[in-house]
Design a protein around this motif. Structure first.
Motif, PDB file in Angstrom:
ATOM      1  N   LEU A 400      84.881  14.175 -32.823  1.00  0.00           N
ATOM      2  CA  LEU A 400      86.045  13.289 -32.645  1.00  0.00           C
ATOM      3  C   LEU A 400      86.404  13.194 -31.167  1.00  0.00           C
ATOM      4  CD1 LEU A 400      88.517  11.671 -33.745  1.00  0.00           C
ATOM      5  CD2 LEU A 400      89.735  13.851 -33.811  1.00  0.00           C
ATOM      6  N   ILE A 404      86.377   9.892 -28.720  1.00  0.00           N
ATOM      7  CA  ILE A 404      87.544   9.432 -27.967  1.00  0.00           C
ATOM      8  C   ILE A 404      87.232   9.331 -26.473  1.00  0.00           C
ATOM      9  CG2 ILE A 404      89.833  10.253 -27.221  1.00  0.00           C
ATOM     10  CD1 ILE A 404      90.236  10.855 -30.270  1.00  0.00           C
ATOM     11  N   TYR A 408      86.917   5.816 -24.355  1.00  0.00           N
ATOM     12  CA  TYR A 408      87.797   5.636 -23.188  1.00  0.00           C
ATOM     13  C   TYR A 408      86.986   5.374 -21.922  1.00  0.00           C
ATOM     14  CZ  TYR A 408      90.536   6.858 -19.123  1.00  0.00           C
ATOM     15  OH  TYR A 408      91.106   6.840 -17.867  1.00  0.00           O
ATOM     16  N   MET A 412      87.536   2.532 -19.131  1.00  0.00           N
ATOM     17  CA  MET A 412      88.665   3.388 -18.738  1.00  0.00           C
ATOM     18  C   MET A 412      90.003   2.814 -19.175  1.00  0.00           C
ATOM     19  SD  MET A 412      87.186   4.908 -15.219  1.00  0.00           S
ATOM     20  CE  MET A 412      85.963   3.654 -14.966  1.00  0.00           C
ATOM     21  N   VAL A 414      92.918   3.087 -22.157  1.00  0.00           N
ATOM     22  CA  VAL A 414      93.441   3.806 -23.318  1.00  0.00           C
ATOM     23  C   VAL A 414      93.575   2.836 -24.493  1.00  0.00           C
ATOM     24  CG1 VAL A 414      95.372   5.193 -24.167  1.00  0.00           C
ATOM     25  CG2 VAL A 414      94.628   5.446 -21.820  1.00  0.00           C
ATOM     26  N   TYR A 418      93.384   2.867 -28.782  1.00  0.00           N
ATOM     27  CA  TYR A 418      94.376   2.331 -29.720  1.00  0.00           C
ATOM     28  C   TYR A 418      93.712   1.420 -30.754  1.00  0.00           C
ATOM     29  CZ  TYR A 418      97.995   3.767 -26.334  1.00  0.00           C
ATOM     30  OH  TYR A 418      98.801   4.481 -25.484  1.00  0.00           O
ATOM     31  N   VAL A 421      90.961   3.570 -33.437  1.00  0.00           N
ATOM     32  CA  VAL A 421      91.462   4.311 -34.600  1.00  0.00           C
ATOM     33  C   VAL A 421      91.740   3.381 -35.785  1.00  0.00           C
ATOM     34  CG1 VAL A 421      93.324   5.786 -35.432  1.00  0.00           C
ATOM     35  CG2 VAL A 421      92.281   6.241 -33.225  1.00  0.00           C
TER      36      VAL A 421
ATOM     37  N   ILE B  64      94.422  12.908 -35.772  1.00  0.00           N
ATOM     38  CA  ILE B  64      93.771  11.809 -35.029  1.00  0.00           C
ATOM     39  C   ILE B  64      94.825  10.921 -34.372  1.00  0.00           C
ATOM     40  CG2 ILE B  64      92.361   9.734 -35.266  1.00  0.00           C
ATOM     41  CD1 ILE B  64      90.827  11.148 -37.512  1.00  0.00           C
ATOM     42  N   CYS B  65      95.844  10.551 -35.152  1.00  0.00           N
ATOM     43  CA  CYS B  65      96.859   9.629 -34.611  1.00  0.00           C
ATOM     44  C   CYS B  65      97.685  10.290 -33.508  1.00  0.00           C
ATOM     45  CB  CYS B  65      97.767   9.121 -35.727  1.00  0.00           C
ATOM     46  SG  CYS B  65      96.890   8.047 -36.877  1.00  0.00           S
ATOM     47  N   TYR B  67      96.720  12.660 -31.522  1.00  0.00           N
ATOM     48  CA  TYR B  67      95.843  12.809 -30.354  1.00  0.00           C
ATOM     49  C   TYR B  67      95.773  11.507 -29.563  1.00  0.00           C
ATOM     50  CZ  TYR B  67      91.562  14.297 -27.815  1.00  0.00           C
ATOM     51  OH  TYR B  67      90.628  14.629 -26.855  1.00  0.00           O
ATOM     52  N   VAL B  68      95.543  10.393 -30.285  1.00  0.00           N
ATOM     53  CA  VAL B  68      95.299   9.117 -29.607  1.00  0.00           C
ATOM     54  C   VAL B  68      96.605   8.452 -29.162  1.00  0.00           C
ATOM     55  CG1 VAL B  68      94.433   6.770 -29.976  1.00  0.00           C
ATOM     56  CG2 VAL B  68      93.104   8.720 -30.767  1.00  0.00           C
ATOM     57  N   TYR B  69      97.609   8.441 -30.031  1.00  0.00           N
ATOM     58  CA  TYR B  69      98.803   7.651 -29.730  1.00  0.00           C
ATOM     59  C   TYR B  69      99.911   8.450 -29.065  1.00  0.00           C
ATOM     60  CZ  TYR B  69      96.577   4.154 -32.638  1.00  0.00           C
ATOM     61  OH  TYR B  69      95.685   3.244 -33.157  1.00  0.00           O
ATOM     62  N   PRO B  73      98.021   9.346 -23.989  1.00  0.00           N
ATOM     63  CA  PRO B  73      98.583   8.499 -22.925  1.00  0.00           C
ATOM     64  C   PRO B  73      99.661   9.175 -22.078  1.00  0.00           C
ATOM     65  CG  PRO B  73      98.946   7.534 -25.108  1.00  0.00           C
ATOM     66  CD  PRO B  73      98.504   8.922 -25.298  1.00  0.00           C
ATOM     67  N   PHE B  77      95.233  15.384 -20.091  1.00  0.00           N
ATOM     68  CA  PHE B  77      94.201  15.127 -21.101  1.00  0.00           C
ATOM     69  C   PHE B  77      93.565  16.404 -21.631  1.00  0.00           C
ATOM     70  CE2 PHE B  77      91.535  12.537 -23.526  1.00  0.00           C
ATOM     71  CZ  PHE B  77      90.209  12.883 -23.369  1.00  0.00           C
ATOM     72  N   THR B  81      93.853  17.638 -25.443  1.00  0.00           N
ATOM     73  CA  THR B  81      92.602  17.823 -26.193  1.00  0.00           C
ATOM     74  C   THR B  81      92.544  19.195 -26.838  1.00  0.00           C
ATOM     75  OG1 THR B  81      91.455  16.309 -24.711  1.00  0.00           O
ATOM     76  CG2 THR B  81      90.086  17.796 -25.997  1.00  0.00           C
ATOM     77  N   PRO B 188      87.771   8.899 -14.019  1.00  0.00           N
ATOM     78  CA  PRO B 188      89.159   9.385 -14.027  1.00  0.00           C
ATOM     79  C   PRO B 188      89.672   9.460 -15.458  1.00  0.00           C
ATOM     80  CG  PRO B 188      89.044   7.117 -13.231  1.00  0.00           C
ATOM     81  CD  PRO B 188      87.647   7.546 -13.466  1.00  0.00           C
ATOM     82  N   LEU B 189      90.389  10.533 -15.741  1.00  0.00           N
ATOM     83  CA  LEU B 189      90.833  10.761 -17.122  1.00  0.00           C
ATOM     84  C   LEU B 189      92.146  10.017 -17.365  1.00  0.00           C
ATOM     85  CD1 LEU B 189      89.847  14.484 -17.090  1.00  0.00           C
ATOM     86  CD2 LEU B 189      88.703  12.649 -18.315  1.00  0.00           C
ATOM     87  N   PRO B 190      92.523   9.812 -18.623  1.00  0.00           N
ATOM     88  CA  PRO B 190      93.709   8.999 -18.911  1.00  0.00           C
ATOM     89  C   PRO B 190      94.976   9.502 -18.202  1.00  0.00           C
ATOM     90  CG  PRO B 190      92.512   9.424 -20.937  1.00  0.00           C
ATOM     91  CD  PRO B 190      91.830  10.202 -19.868  1.00  0.00           C
TER      92      PRO B 190
END
Lengths: 509, 207
Positions: A400, A404, A408, A412, A414, A418, A421, B64-65, B67-69, B73, B77, B81, B188-190
């Motif tokens: 997972l 992700i 991303y 790059m 996010v 969105y 998922v 999952i939700c 983590y992502v939502y 952001p 990160f 994680t 670059p990470l979020p």
């Protein structure tokens, strides 16, 4: 002379790739990773290729293709480990292998079974590569004659045939899945007039849905949900001795090998259908023509050979329409398409003009990947099997995370996450209602091709549909599409049943 | 030129029409096969099924939700994680329905608290005092979760071992993968917060 030139070009490319240490390290590394990916239940070749696509973003196209094809070939082969040793196929393509592979392992012939699958997979991949080398240039030159009419019908045909052949339940479900994919591809600004469609004012949707996050979401998330929800657990793997090439058994079953390879290549060339269908069709055919069909399912070598040759031959077959028409022949090929687009290679009829050496290079890489898979399979089987001990609930969270970060990293954004998922959840819900996902993916990929070509064709003909009936290839495709649709109607089914009763009864023999 | 065949709506109408036709055919077929009564019968049978599968599905979607939502952001990160990894693995690796229920309630409460903070834009206010304020809060939640797991599994040797494997598996692979993406692939990470900044210091200190 032209043929000799191409043969020389091919061998030169193989030599150049084989003598580059960096390329060989990447090839063997990705093949081993592919075998591990394929061996682990719940992970598929499609997901493996998709996750590696992100990692290949920064390297040159040639090395990226080496990595991705190594993963593809390794993963399709690696699925047989789970099938044979624990009766749980690592990939859908190896599901049929379990029918005879596991009984062989129970009889103490696990090493023999693995040796047979390794050699069969090697031969299957090489046959697929051979057909890729021969037919890809021919199909590409034919496709150069196509106009917008043919391309629209080709895209539509791809979705219809994919929906028709991959559905477990009613064929309408496959077609609805394909249409949903087509609909998803329309989101964003259209490519002809740049008018926003279904963006709801969200500026991030102006560019449409990105293919790779959609594919990762459609294949990765449902797989994770299914494995965790169903509490998939892998039992103790059967032990085995050395893994040997088993050439004697292979030569005694040469007819099965040839037939299965041809089935694999043929099914691979059909859009969106994939290695699992090739394996099942090949197994079914081998059983039907066998002198002892009652032995199938009890541990016969023919069963294992038929499946593994076909599913690996399918790889070469799937790459033919991918490179020449831009239509992927299988879900992993769909991922490869995403990777090619990221590297600014537009597959299609113009590929042989824009990148004349590319098809030869892909053929050479496939040849080397099959050798790498063969060597790794024979040498590393006992080590790879240890990964089967990892509980799925431990490695699925890591998968997972890879999905992700992989989604991303391409772009790059996010926002890709969105989107990923909900698409993944939609794919899972569809799968649980027995709607196949492959047509949805094919729809997303072929949607822009269908949309642009339909409107361009109608602009050329000023709104007239007559050219669809005047052009021979367009007419054939239209006929096939209409026949596919009509063949599912009750009237047609009653008619064919009546024909069988009338001409199939013994009175008429 | 304002004609129907150049319209952007041509393909949506075509696809919508096809979906409608096939939907009608499917509906007709399902009515023939059993109709609405069959649907309600299946639905009530599913409701009677054990809630184990439903709980697993709910817990999975929660992870999952969130983590992502929720976390990706807004939070460092790496921290987001490892939090979601430890939650995900512990939910299902312990393989106990009662533990899954307790842990998912604990995690859900934590997520709702953070959601409340983010919706009230309190995170921006708090980050004015220190740029890593929210990261510290999430870190405290992460530690609290592990302590709670420890409390739940005390007395069970096998589960204690599983908890150890869970924590190691939640930290080591993300550390390796995130470092590869950040420093080898230069992606670059979020959100690069406290932990990524520490990684940067360590990475470039010896450069």
């Amino acid at each position: 002379m032209f043929i000799l030139e191409r043969i020389y070009d091919f061998y030169l490319t193989v030599f150049n790739l084989a003598t580059n240490i960096e390329t060989m390290l990447l090839l063997f590394g990705s093949t081993i990773l592919g075998i591990i990916f394929g061996a682990l239940p719940g992970l598929t070749a499609t997901l493996g290729v998709g996750l590696l696509t992100t990692l290949t973003y920064g390297i040159n196209t040639s090395e990226a293709m080496v990595v991705l094809l190594g993963m593809y070939v390794g993963a399709v082969y690696g699925g047989s480990y789970g099938s044979i040793l624990v009766n749980i196929p690592g990939t859908p393509a190896a599901a049929a292998t379990a029918l005879d592979g596991y009984p062989l392992a129970c009889k103490g012939e696990g090493g023999t079974a693995l040796g047979i699958t390794t050699t069969s997979s090697f031969i299957g991949t090489m046959v697929g590569m051979f057909f890729l080398a021969i037919f890809a240039p021919l199909v590409a030159s034919l496709a150069l004659q196509f106009t917008s009419f043919e391309f629209f019908l080709l895209a539509f045909f791809g979705i219809m045939i994919s929906g028709g052949l991959t559905g477990q339940d009613l064929v309408y479900k496959g077609w609805i899945s394909g249409m949903i994919g087509l609909f998803l591809s329309l989101i964003g600004r259209d490519h002809v007039q740049y008018f926003p469609r279904f963006t709801f004012g969200i500026t991030e949707l102006d560019g449409g849905l990105e293919i790779v996050p959609v594919l990762i979401g459609a294949f990765g998330i449902p797989q994770i949900i299914q494995v965790i929800r169903d509490k998939l657990s892998v039992g103790e793997a059967k032990t085995f001795q050395r893994v040997l090439p088993e050439w004697g058994i292979i030569f005694r079953n040469i007819k099965t090998i040839v037939r299965s390879a041809l089935i694999g290549v043929g099914i691979g060339a059909v859009p969106g259908v994939g290695e699992d269908v090739a394996a099942w069709v090949s197994y079914g055919t081998a059983k039907k023509v066998s002198k002892n069909p009652e032995n199938f399912g009890k541990g016969v070598y023919e069963g294992v050979i038929a499946c593994e040759t076909a599913n690996n031959a399918c790889i070469g077959g799937a790459i033919i329409p991918l490179l020449t028409l831009g239509i992927p022949g299988s879900p992993p090929a769909a991922m490869l398409l995403g990777a090619l687009l990221i590297h600014n290679i537009a597959p299609g009829p113009m590929l042989s003009i824009d990148h004349p050496h590319f098809i030869t290079e892909m053929t050479a890489i496939l040849c080397l990947a099959s050798f790498a898979m063969f060597i790794c399979g024979l040498v590393l089987a006992r080590q790879v099997v240890k990964v089967l001990r990892i509980p799925p609930c431990v490695f699925m969270p890591i998968v997972l995370f890879l999905c992700i970060i992989g989604s991303y990293a391409l772009g790059m954004k996010v926002f890709n996450l969105y989107l990923m998922v909900p698409i993944g959840i939609l794919a899972y819900v569809m799968q649980s209602m027995e709607y196949p996902i492959a047509p949805l993916v094919i729809g997303v990929i072929l949607g822009p091709m269908a949309d642009e070509n339909l409107r361009r064709a109608l602009m050329v003909s000023q709104g007239s549909f007559l050219p669809f009936f005047q052009r021979p290839v367009a007419m054939i495709l239209l006929f096939v599409i209409v026949w596919l649709f009509v063949s599912q109607t009750p009237v047609y089914k009653r008619f064919t049943a009546w024909l069988k009763r009338k001409y199939g009864s013994s009175d008429y023999i | 030129m304002n004609v129907w065949f150049v319209s952007s709506g041509l393909m949506p109408v075509f696809i919508g029409g096809l979906i409608t036709i096939m939907g009608i055919i499917l509906c007709h077929r399902s009515i023939k096969d059993g109709g609405a009564s069959q649907f309600f019968q299946d639905f009530s049978l599913r409701k009677q099924d054990s809630s184990g599968e439903k709980l697993r599905l709910f817990a999975l979607l929660l992870v999952i939700c969130s983590y992502v939502y929720l976390f990706t952001p807004r939070i460092d990160f790496f921290l987001g994680t490892i939090l979601c990894q430890v939650v995900f693995i512990s939910f299902f690796y312990f393989d106990r329905q009662d533990l899954l229920k307790k842990l998912s309630i604990f995690y859900l409460i934590g997520c709702l608290l953070f959601l409340g903070l983010f919706m009230m834009k309190a995170d921006k206010q708090l980050n004015k005092y220190s740029p890593y304020f929210m990261d510290v809060l999430v870190l405290i939640f992460f530690i609290a979760y592990i302590v709670y797991c420890r409390v739940l599994v005390r007395g069970d040797g096998i589960l204690k071992k599983k908890l150890k494997i869970t924590v190691i598996t939640s930290i080591v692979p993300p550390l390796l993968i995130i470092s590869s993406f950040k420093y080898l692939l230069l992606i670059p990470l979020p959100v690069e917060g406290a932990f990524i900044d520490v990684m940067n210091i360590l990475r470039y200190a010896f450069h």
